[in-house]
Design a protein around this motif. Structure first.
Motif, PDB file in Angstrom:
ATOM      1  N   GLU A 195      47.257  27.358  66.902  1.00 23.36           N
ATOM      2  CA  GLU A 195      45.968  27.685  67.298  1.00 23.36           C
ATOM      3  C   GLU A 195      46.128  28.889  68.297  1.00 23.36           C
ATOM      4  OE1 GLU A 195      42.298  25.656  69.747  1.00 23.36           O
ATOM      5  OE2 GLU A 195      42.987  24.783  68.046  1.00 23.36           O
ATOM      6  N   ILE A 196      47.100  28.585  69.201  1.00 29.94           N
ATOM      7  CA  ILE A 196      47.484  29.758  70.291  1.00 29.94           C
ATOM      8  C   ILE A 196      47.871  30.799  69.737  1.00 29.94           C
ATOM      9  CG2 ILE A 196      48.793  29.958  72.290  1.00 29.94           C
ATOM     10  CD1 ILE A 196      48.559  26.833  73.082  1.00 29.94           C
ATOM     11  N   ALA A 197      48.715  30.825  68.747  1.00 24.17           N
ATOM     12  CA  ALA A 197      49.259  31.929  68.139  1.00 24.17           C
ATOM     13  C   ALA A 197      48.228  32.872  67.608  1.00 24.17           C
ATOM     14  CB  ALA A 197      50.468  31.620  67.445  1.00 24.17           C
ATOM     15  N   SER A 198      47.220  31.954  66.925  1.00 23.49           N
ATOM     16  CA  SER A 198      45.991  32.703  66.164  1.00 23.49           C
ATOM     17  C   SER A 198      45.212  33.559  67.241  1.00 23.49           C
ATOM     18  CB  SER A 198      45.318  31.790  65.574  1.00 23.49           C
ATOM     19  OG  SER A 198      43.989  32.136  64.824  1.00 23.49           O
ATOM     20  N   LEU A 199      45.057  32.588  68.471  1.00 18.33           N
ATOM     21  CA  LEU A 199      44.192  33.538  69.417  1.00 18.33           C
ATOM     22  C   LEU A 199      44.876  34.673  70.028  1.00 18.33           C
ATOM     23  CD1 LEU A 199      42.738  30.267  71.650  1.00 18.33           C
ATOM     24  CD2 LEU A 199      41.754  32.216  70.706  1.00 18.33           C
ATOM     25  N   ILE A 200      46.133  34.814  70.309  1.00 13.64           N
ATOM     26  CA  ILE A 200      46.850  35.891  70.625  1.00 13.64           C
ATOM     27  C   ILE A 200      46.792  37.013  69.629  1.00 13.64           C
ATOM     28  CG2 ILE A 200      49.003  36.760  71.180  1.00 13.64           C
ATOM     29  CD1 ILE A 200      49.655  34.019  72.568  1.00 13.64           C
ATOM     30  N   GLU A 201      46.933  36.478  68.473  1.00 10.97           N
ATOM     31  CA  GLU A 201      46.765  37.466  67.158  1.00 10.97           C
ATOM     32  C   GLU A 201      45.565  38.039  67.159  1.00 10.97           C
ATOM     33  OE1 GLU A 201      48.105  38.136  62.741  1.00 10.97           O
ATOM     34  OE2 GLU A 201      47.855  36.101  63.407  1.00 10.97           O
ATOM     35  N   THR A 202      44.800  37.487  67.355  1.00 10.75           N
ATOM     36  CA  THR A 202      43.057  38.019  67.135  1.00 10.75           C
ATOM     37  C   THR A 202      42.825  38.592  68.282  1.00 10.75           C
ATOM     38  OG1 THR A 202      42.117  35.857  67.536  1.00 10.75           O
ATOM     39  CG2 THR A 202      42.406  36.362  65.396  1.00 10.75           C
ATOM     40  N   PRO A 214      44.871  15.952  67.047  1.00  8.04           N
ATOM     41  CA  PRO A 214      45.725  17.322  66.463  1.00  8.04           C
ATOM     42  C   PRO A 214      47.096  17.263  67.156  1.00  8.04           C
ATOM     43  CG  PRO A 214      43.537  17.934  67.233  1.00  8.04           C
ATOM     44  CD  PRO A 214      43.770  16.489  67.562  1.00  8.04           C
ATOM     45  N   SER A 215      47.988  17.698  66.245  1.00 12.10           N
ATOM     46  CA  SER A 215      49.574  17.651  66.881  1.00 12.10           C
ATOM     47  C   SER A 215      49.702  19.002  67.792  1.00 12.10           C
ATOM     48  CB  SER A 215      50.357  17.506  65.690  1.00 12.10           C
ATOM     49  OG  SER A 215      50.503  18.922  64.870  1.00 12.10           O
ATOM     50  N   THR A 216      50.874  18.737  68.427  1.00  9.25           N
ATOM     51  CA  THR A 216      51.396  19.869  69.084  1.00  9.25           C
ATOM     52  C   THR A 216      51.537  21.007  68.602  1.00  9.25           C
ATOM     53  OG1 THR A 216      52.365  18.190  70.813  1.00  9.25           O
ATOM     54  CG2 THR A 216      53.050  20.421  71.100  1.00  9.25           C
ATOM     55  N   LEU A 217      52.094  20.839  67.288  1.00  4.82           N
ATOM     56  CA  LEU A 217      52.274  22.154  66.394  1.00  4.82           C
ATOM     57  C   LEU A 217      51.070  22.697  65.913  1.00  4.82           C
ATOM     58  CD1 LEU A 217      54.259  23.617  64.701  1.00  4.82           C
ATOM     59  CD2 LEU A 217      54.216  22.114  62.972  1.00  4.82           C
ATOM     60  N   LYS A 252      54.676  18.944  76.453  1.00  6.69           N
ATOM     61  CA  LYS A 252      54.761  18.182  75.068  1.00  6.69           C
ATOM     62  C   LYS A 252      55.729  19.027  74.186  1.00  6.69           C
ATOM     63  CE  LYS A 252      49.956  16.504  75.331  1.00  6.69           C
ATOM     64  NZ  LYS A 252      48.832  16.387  74.481  1.00  6.69           N
ATOM     65  N   LEU A 253      56.280  20.168  74.561  1.00  8.18           N
ATOM     66  CA  LEU A 253      57.072  20.895  73.843  1.00  8.18           C
ATOM     67  C   LEU A 253      58.448  20.341  73.851  1.00  8.18           C
ATOM     68  CD1 LEU A 253      55.886  24.697  74.907  1.00  8.18           C
ATOM     69  CD2 LEU A 253      55.166  23.246  72.936  1.00  8.18           C
ATOM     70  N   THR A 254      58.909  20.202  72.473  1.00  5.90           N
ATOM     71  CA  THR A 254      60.221  19.778  72.321  1.00  5.90           C
ATOM     72  C   THR A 254      61.155  20.827  71.496  1.00  5.90           C
ATOM     73  OG1 THR A 254      59.665  18.608  70.397  1.00  5.90           O
ATOM     74  CG2 THR A 254      59.773  17.509  72.647  1.00  5.90           C
ATOM     75  N   ALA A 255      62.232  20.761  71.450  1.00  2.00           N
ATOM     76  CA  ALA A 255      63.334  21.862  70.570  1.00  2.00           C
ATOM     77  C   ALA A 255      62.601  21.654  69.227  1.00  2.00           C
ATOM     78  CB  ALA A 255      64.595  21.584  70.489  1.00  2.00           C
ATOM     79  N   SER A 256      62.144  20.410  68.663  1.00  2.00           N
ATOM     80  CA  SER A 256      62.039  20.232  67.285  1.00  2.00           C
ATOM     81  C   SER A 256      60.605  20.792  66.950  1.00  2.00           C
ATOM     82  CB  SER A 256      61.951  18.716  66.924  1.00  2.00           C
ATOM     83  OG  SER A 256      61.141  17.983  67.663  1.00  2.00           O
ATOM     84  N   LEU A 304      59.106  23.305  68.439  1.00  2.00           N
ATOM     85  CA  LEU A 304      59.301  24.811  68.631  1.00  2.00           C
ATOM     86  C   LEU A 304      60.217  25.370  67.558  1.00  2.00           C
ATOM     87  CD1 LEU A 304      60.156  25.190  72.476  1.00  2.00           C
ATOM     88  CD2 LEU A 304      58.023  25.851  71.087  1.00  2.00           C
ATOM     89  N   SER A 305      61.015  24.455  66.953  1.00  2.00           N
ATOM     90  CA  SER A 305      61.686  24.783  65.701  1.00  2.00           C
ATOM     91  C   SER A 305      60.969  25.104  64.650  1.00  2.00           C
ATOM     92  CB  SER A 305      62.981  24.019  65.534  1.00  2.00           C
ATOM     93  OG  SER A 305      63.423  24.248  64.246  1.00  2.00           O
ATOM     94  N   ALA A 306      60.233  23.878  64.479  1.00  2.00           N
ATOM     95  CA  ALA A 306      58.968  23.908  63.413  1.00  2.00           C
ATOM     96  C   ALA A 306      57.930  25.053  63.292  1.00  2.00           C
ATOM     97  CB  ALA A 306      58.300  22.462  63.208  1.00  2.00           C
TER      98      ALA A 306
END
Length: 92
Positions: free
Chosen positions: A30-37, A22-25, A60-64, A66-68
């Motif tokens: 998945e993390i955003a989904s956990l926070i939302e639920t 699985p990619s970083t994106l 592993k976070l890069t500007a690209s 995070l932008s995506a």
């Protein structure tokens, strides 16, 4: 009467093994989904789990990436998208 169908084993080619990871994106989503639920259902353990997952992902976070993520999570052109997007370093 139904027919029995023989299922063949699906072999993943060796050159596409990296696509199985699985990619970083994907992890960010998945993390955003956990926070939302967790926030909707008021379950603190989900938010704590999301915070724990971010510790390992931070390197592993890069500007690209995070932008995506911002483009997929927020409506482009919205105030929050604009504010967060201006905080990112410029992608070359």
């Amino acid at each position: 009467m139904t027919k029995d169908v023989e299922m063949k084993d699906h072999q993943t080619p060796s050159h596409s093994v990296s696509s199985a990871v699985p990619s970083t994106l994907h992890y960010l989503k998945e993390i955003a989904s956990l926070i939302e639920t967790g926030s909707c259902s008021k379950e603190v353990f989900r938010i704590v789990r999301a915070v724990r997952l971010t510790f390992g992902l931070r390197r592993k976070l890069t500007a690209s990436v995070l932008s995506a993520f911002l483009n997929s999570a927020l409506l482009p052109g919205s105030d929050s998208h604009y504010e967060l997007f201006t905080c990112l370093p410029k992608v070359n």
